[in-house]
Design a protein around this motif. Structure first.
Motif, PDB file in Angstrom:
ATOM      1  N   ALA A 123      23.549  11.114  -8.360  1.00 61.14           N
ATOM      2  CA  ALA A 123      22.509  11.911  -7.726  1.00 61.14           C
ATOM      3  C   ALA A 123      22.042  13.082  -8.582  1.00 61.14           C
ATOM      4  N   ALA A 124      22.909  13.624  -9.430  1.00 58.09           N
ATOM      5  CA  ALA A 124      22.545  14.792 -10.236  1.00 58.09           C
ATOM      6  C   ALA A 124      21.375  14.457 -11.147  1.00 58.09           C
ATOM      7  N   PRO A 125      20.437  15.383 -11.324  1.00 61.36           N
ATOM      8  CA  PRO A 125      19.312  15.109 -12.226  1.00 61.36           C
ATOM      9  C   PRO A 125      19.803  14.701 -13.610  1.00 61.36           C
ATOM     10  N   GLY A 126      19.338  13.564 -14.048  1.00 62.31           N
ATOM     11  CA  GLY A 126      19.787  13.037 -15.331  1.00 62.31           C
ATOM     12  C   GLY A 126      18.748  12.122 -15.931  1.00 62.31           C
ATOM     13  N   LEU A 127      19.087  11.552 -17.068  1.00 58.00           N
ATOM     14  CA  LEU A 127      18.154  10.686 -17.778  1.00 58.00           C
ATOM     15  C   LEU A 127      17.790   9.441 -16.975  1.00 58.00           C
ATOM     16  N   SER A 128      18.684   9.025 -16.089  1.00 58.13           N
ATOM     17  CA  SER A 128      18.422   7.813 -15.308  1.00 58.13           C
ATOM     18  C   SER A 128      17.297   8.012 -14.293  1.00 58.13           C
ATOM     19  N   HIS A 129      16.896   9.258 -14.033  1.00 57.63           N
ATOM     20  CA  HIS A 129      15.824   9.533 -13.074  1.00 57.63           C
ATOM     21  C   HIS A 129      14.439   9.593 -13.721  1.00 57.63           C
ATOM     22  N   LEU A 130      14.369   9.484 -15.036  1.00 57.24           N
ATOM     23  CA  LEU A 130      13.085   9.675 -15.700  1.00 57.24           C
ATOM     24  C   LEU A 130      12.139   8.500 -15.509  1.00 57.24           C
ATOM     25  N   ALA A 131      12.666   7.275 -15.449  1.00 60.21           N
ATOM     26  CA  ALA A 131      11.786   6.112 -15.285  1.00 60.21           C
ATOM     27  C   ALA A 131      11.030   6.192 -13.966  1.00 60.21           C
ATOM     28  N   ALA A 132      11.745   6.500 -12.882  1.00 58.84           N
ATOM     29  CA  ALA A 132      11.078   6.617 -11.578  1.00 58.84           C
ATOM     30  C   ALA A 132      10.076   7.767 -11.579  1.00 58.84           C
ATOM     31  N   THR A 133      10.439   8.863 -12.229  1.00 59.00           N
ATOM     32  CA  THR A 133       9.524  10.001 -12.315  1.00 59.00           C
ATOM     33  C   THR A 133       8.256   9.603 -13.047  1.00 59.00           C
ATOM     34  N   LEU A 134       8.390   8.853 -14.129  1.00 52.78           N
ATOM     35  CA  LEU A 134       7.220   8.393 -14.877  1.00 52.78           C
ATOM     36  C   LEU A 134       6.345   7.479 -14.025  1.00 52.78           C
ATOM     37  N   PHE A 135       6.966   6.582 -13.262  1.00 53.03           N
ATOM     38  CA  PHE A 135       6.179   5.728 -12.374  1.00 53.03           C
ATOM     39  C   PHE A 135       5.339   6.572 -11.423  1.00 53.03           C
ATOM     40  N   GLU A 136       5.966   7.602 -10.849  1.00 53.07           N
ATOM     41  CA  GLU A 136       5.246   8.432  -9.893  1.00 53.07           C
ATOM     42  C   GLU A 136       4.118   9.204 -10.572  1.00 53.07           C
ATOM     43  N   VAL A 137       4.391   9.739 -11.765  1.00 53.54           N
ATOM     44  CA  VAL A 137       3.353  10.473 -12.493  1.00 53.54           C
ATOM     45  C   VAL A 137       2.187   9.547 -12.842  1.00 53.54           C
ATOM     46  N   MET A 138       2.483   8.300 -13.146  1.00 54.30           N
ATOM     47  CA  MET A 138       1.444   7.344 -13.512  1.00 54.30           C
ATOM     48  C   MET A 138       0.696   6.801 -12.294  1.00 54.30           C
ATOM     49  N   GLY A 139       1.180   7.154 -11.089  1.00 52.26           N
ATOM     50  CA  GLY A 139       0.487   6.731  -9.883  1.00 52.26           C
ATOM     51  C   GLY A 139       0.863   5.355  -9.395  1.00 52.26           C
ATOM     52  N   HIS A 140       1.992   4.834  -9.835  1.00 49.51           N
ATOM     53  CA  HIS A 140       2.455   3.519  -9.421  1.00 49.51           C
ATOM     54  C   HIS A 140       3.632   3.656  -8.453  1.00 49.51           C
ATOM     55  N   PRO A 141       3.781   2.725  -7.527  1.00 49.28           N
ATOM     56  CA  PRO A 141       4.953   2.746  -6.651  1.00 49.28           C
ATOM     57  C   PRO A 141       6.242   2.683  -7.469  1.00 49.28           C
ATOM     58  N   VAL A 142       7.251   3.413  -7.029  1.00 49.29           N
ATOM     59  CA  VAL A 142       8.535   3.424  -7.732  1.00 49.29           C
ATOM     60  C   VAL A 142       9.356   2.217  -7.284  1.00 49.29           C
ATOM     61  N   PRO A 143       9.789   1.369  -8.217  1.00 53.11           N
ATOM     62  CA  PRO A 143      10.624   0.219  -7.833  1.00 53.11           C
ATOM     63  C   PRO A 143      11.887   0.662  -7.107  1.00 53.11           C
ATOM     64  N   ASP A 144      12.292  -0.116  -6.115  1.00 51.21           N
ATOM     65  CA  ASP A 144      13.410   0.264  -5.256  1.00 51.21           C
ATOM     66  C   ASP A 144      14.739   0.331  -6.004  1.00 51.21           C
ATOM     67  N   ASP A 145      14.863  -0.412  -7.097  1.00 51.50           N
ATOM     68  CA  ASP A 145      16.163  -0.479  -7.776  1.00 51.50           C
ATOM     69  C   ASP A 145      16.383   0.665  -8.758  1.00 51.50           C
ATOM     70  N   LEU A 146      15.401   1.529  -8.954  1.00 50.93           N
ATOM     71  CA  LEU A 146      15.558   2.639  -9.883  1.00 50.93           C
ATOM     72  C   LEU A 146      16.182   3.850  -9.192  1.00 50.93           C
ATOM     73  N   ASN A 147      16.895   4.670  -9.967  1.00 55.01           N
ATOM     74  CA  ASN A 147      17.299   5.971  -9.453  1.00 55.01           C
ATOM     75  C   ASN A 147      16.044   6.775  -9.129  1.00 55.01           C
ATOM     76  N   PRO A 148      16.088   7.606  -8.087  1.00 56.57           N
ATOM     77  CA  PRO A 148      14.860   8.203  -7.561  1.00 56.57           C
ATOM     78  C   PRO A 148      14.189   9.185  -8.510  1.00 56.57           C
ATOM     79  N   SER A 149      12.916   9.408  -8.257  1.00 61.57           N
ATOM     80  CA  SER A 149      12.116  10.354  -9.014  1.00 61.57           C
ATOM     81  C   SER A 149      12.647  11.771  -8.818  1.00 61.57           C
ATOM     82  N   LEU A 150      12.387  12.616  -9.817  1.00 64.45           N
ATOM     83  CA  LEU A 150      12.762  14.030  -9.735  1.00 64.45           C
ATOM     84  C   LEU A 150      11.706  14.870  -9.026  1.00 64.45           C
ATOM     85  N   ILE A 151      10.537  14.309  -8.757  1.00 61.77           N
ATOM     86  CA  ILE A 151       9.461  15.072  -8.140  1.00 61.77           C
ATOM     87  C   ILE A 151       9.714  15.214  -6.647  1.00 61.77           C
ATOM     88  N   GLU A 152       9.568  16.420  -6.144  1.00 60.37           N
ATOM     89  CA  GLU A 152       9.707  16.659  -4.709  1.00 60.37           C
ATOM     90  C   GLU A 152       8.726  17.737  -4.273  1.00 60.37           C
TER      91      GLU A 152
END
Length: 545
Positions: free
Chosen positions: A514-543
């Motif tokens: 759960a701690a903010p880490g490198l594994s959260h960057l892919a989901a964050t990038l998806f959100e920044v790009m305006g695409h749905p975040v895949p369910d299997d990724l660690n969650p985005s850092l944006i809140e």
């Protein structure tokens, strides 16, 4: 779960990795704090930011003290989840015994069953970046249990991922193993020779003279530096140059009382490369395995059975024999966005090219679709220490990045600046400061181009280094050339930022997942790009705020 923010920017969206840029304590050891970084300071003050953890279990390594690295960092960023990395998987396999059931290891054991020699090549270190001493222990003891009569270790000395003069400690640990085994009738275990990792074998820049020197030392037992023992060699070079870092020690061989090398390789021998990380093991593996090898003259090459700890080049399946299979990323970020029709580029200099390609891709080196992916390499400086040219290729990378942004063709780009890491490894504070300032200026130019293009960027690092150039010892401070376990910065740049959202901050109660880490960057990038975040990724850092 974090509420998803209705967040979208026009392309391009970049992931900018300032390799080796950690968050330090701001003291005299901290080259980043001492550097003039107006761009970073402005972005940190004006845009959402957080700190990311890049070591130990946060990137799939076994222990909290395990330093992160560029390999595990980029793999974790590309995977978007925490996966067991090479050393974790090896340690688990050793513990449950499955490591010793490997078909490749059994083939190695069979090759030396008739009394020929088993050779172990690798970095003698517990840094857990390229290798670990416990893996040597495990394989040495297993060979003894299996009745292998003769074994030689070809030691590559570290001083980079560990203390700068720690070779004696690691040598003595293996000497204890050898003393016990050699107390049994008919066994002959020992060192064959070695040298510093920066002088022989562990090249990744096609400097075949360095690899060739290592080849002659290990395979043919040829060197003008000849000693009766490892400790005698280390003591000799220390007397010549008291501040010599282990990684810079010249190659040498161990000889008997007739001045004959005790560990030259011969027909029927078997060889295991003990490094689990591939980028500095692939070139020597090519020398052992490729029939059409042209890097240097191998001389009279003995007939050997060769294996590596893991796969070093999945595209070519090198080495052919692997004691452990690779960490697999079934659906890395680059592959996922190809499926969305997003054109992408990767951009760096030679030192980090495998990281923005092979490791970020989770195991493949070449583009899956050359019409949608451009992998751009700026050749690193050759024949000069990075500490003497700390700007490296930051300016050239920025030039190319601006060109790519202005082209309007790309929806995503991954850029790596190697300076803070590679110059940090040299241990010179003044050079590290210049390196950091070069990266800051280059990032500023890229951000300016992004602002004009209406883009965004996650600006972060894969691990720390330059913020910890000195470490305390019992007698004061000494230069540090290794990675740190400090967190790294992460800034989300967007010129249209309106203050309605933020990046999640570390919480002392966070579990590694759960701690903010490198594994959260892919989901964050998806959100920044305006695409749905895949369910299997660690969650985005944006809140939302």
């Amino acid at each position: 779960m974090i509420d998803m923010v209705d967040y979208k920017v026009n392309k391009p969206v970049l992931l900018i990795v300032m390799d080796g840029w950690g968050i330090g304590r701001g003291g005299p050891e901290d080259a980043i704090a001492q550097a003039d970084t107006p761009v970073f300071d402005r972005l940190w003050a004006a845009y959402p930011h957080t700190a990311l953890f890049t070591h130990g279990p946060y990137v799939g390594l076994p222990a909290a003290k395990d330093m992160g690295g560029s390999e595990v960092g980029h793999l974790t960023m590309g995977a978007g989840m925490i996966l067991d990395q090479g050393p974790t998987r090896i340690n688990k396999a050793i513990a449950d015994g499955s490591f010793f059931e490997s078909p490749a290891l059994q083939q190695i054991m069979q090759a030396v069953a008739n009394g020929t020699t088993l050779h172990l090549i690798g970095l003698l270190s517990d840094g857990n970046i390229h290798s670990h001493l416990t893996h040597f222990d495990a394989l040495i003891n297993y060979a003894f249990e299996q009745g292998v009569k003769r074994l030689r270790v070809h030691a590559l000395l570290d001083g980079r991922d560990v203390g700068i003069q720690s070779a004696q400690k690691f040598v003595c640990e293996l000497e204890e193993d050898f003393a016990y085994i050699n107390g049994n009738e008919g066994f002959d275990y020992g060192f064959a020779g070695g040298g510093g990792r920066e002088r022989i074998v562990m090249d990744r820049d096609n400097d075949w003279s360095k690899v060739g020197q290592g080849w002659n030392v290990m395979v043919h037992g040829q060197s003008e530096n000849r000693f009766p023992s490892m400790l005698a060699a280390i003591d000799h070079f220390r007397q010549q140059q008291p501040d010599l870092v282990d990684q810079d020690m010249p190659g040498f061989v161990i000889v008997d009382d007739q001045d004959q090398p005790v560990g030259a390789m011969a027909d029927g021998d078997a060889v295991v490369m003990m490094n689990f990380r591939g980028d500095r093991a692939i070139e020597i593996t090519e020398a052992f395995e490729l029939d059409d090898f042209k890097g240097f003259d191998r001389g009279d090459m003995p007939k050997l059975t060769y294996a590596g700890m893991m796969v070093y080049d999945e595209d070519r399946n090198l080495p052919n024999l692997q004691l452990m299979g690779p960490t697999k990323v079934d659906n890395p970020f680059g592959r996922r966005i190809l499926g969305l029709g997003v054109k992408q580029f990767r951009l760096t200099e030679t030192q980090k090219y495998p990281h923005v390609t092979f490791f970020f891709n989770g195991g493949y080196r070449q583009p899956l679709d050359e019409s949608m992916e451009d992998y751009i390499l700026i050749p690193s400086d050759k024949g000069v220490s990075f500490s003497d040219a700390p700007q490296m290729k930051a300016t050239e990378i920025a030039d190319k990045a601006v060109e790519l942004i202005e082209s309007g063709e790309y929806g995503f780009g991954l850029i790596n600046f190697a300076n803070a890491d590679m110059v940090g490894h040299c241990g010179r504070m003044e050079s590290a400061i210049v390196a950091v300032e070069a990266v800051d200026a280059a990032v500023g130019r890229i951000v300016e181009a992004l602002e004009k293009a209406g883009g965004a960027a996650l600006i972060t690092a894969d691990h720390g280094n330059a913020e910890e150039m000195l470490v305390a010892t019992k007698t004061g401070f000494e230069a540090s050339t290794k990675h740190s376990t400090n967190p790294v910065p992460c800034i989300l740049f967007d010129a249209a930022y309106d203050g309605s959202w933020q990046l999640r901050q570390p919480d002392p109660q966070d579990a590694p997942l759960a701690a903010p880490g490198l594994s959260h960057l892919a989901a964050t990038l998806f959100e920044v790009m305006g695409h749905p975040v895949p369910d299997d990724l660690n969650p985005s850092l944006i809140e939302k705020r």
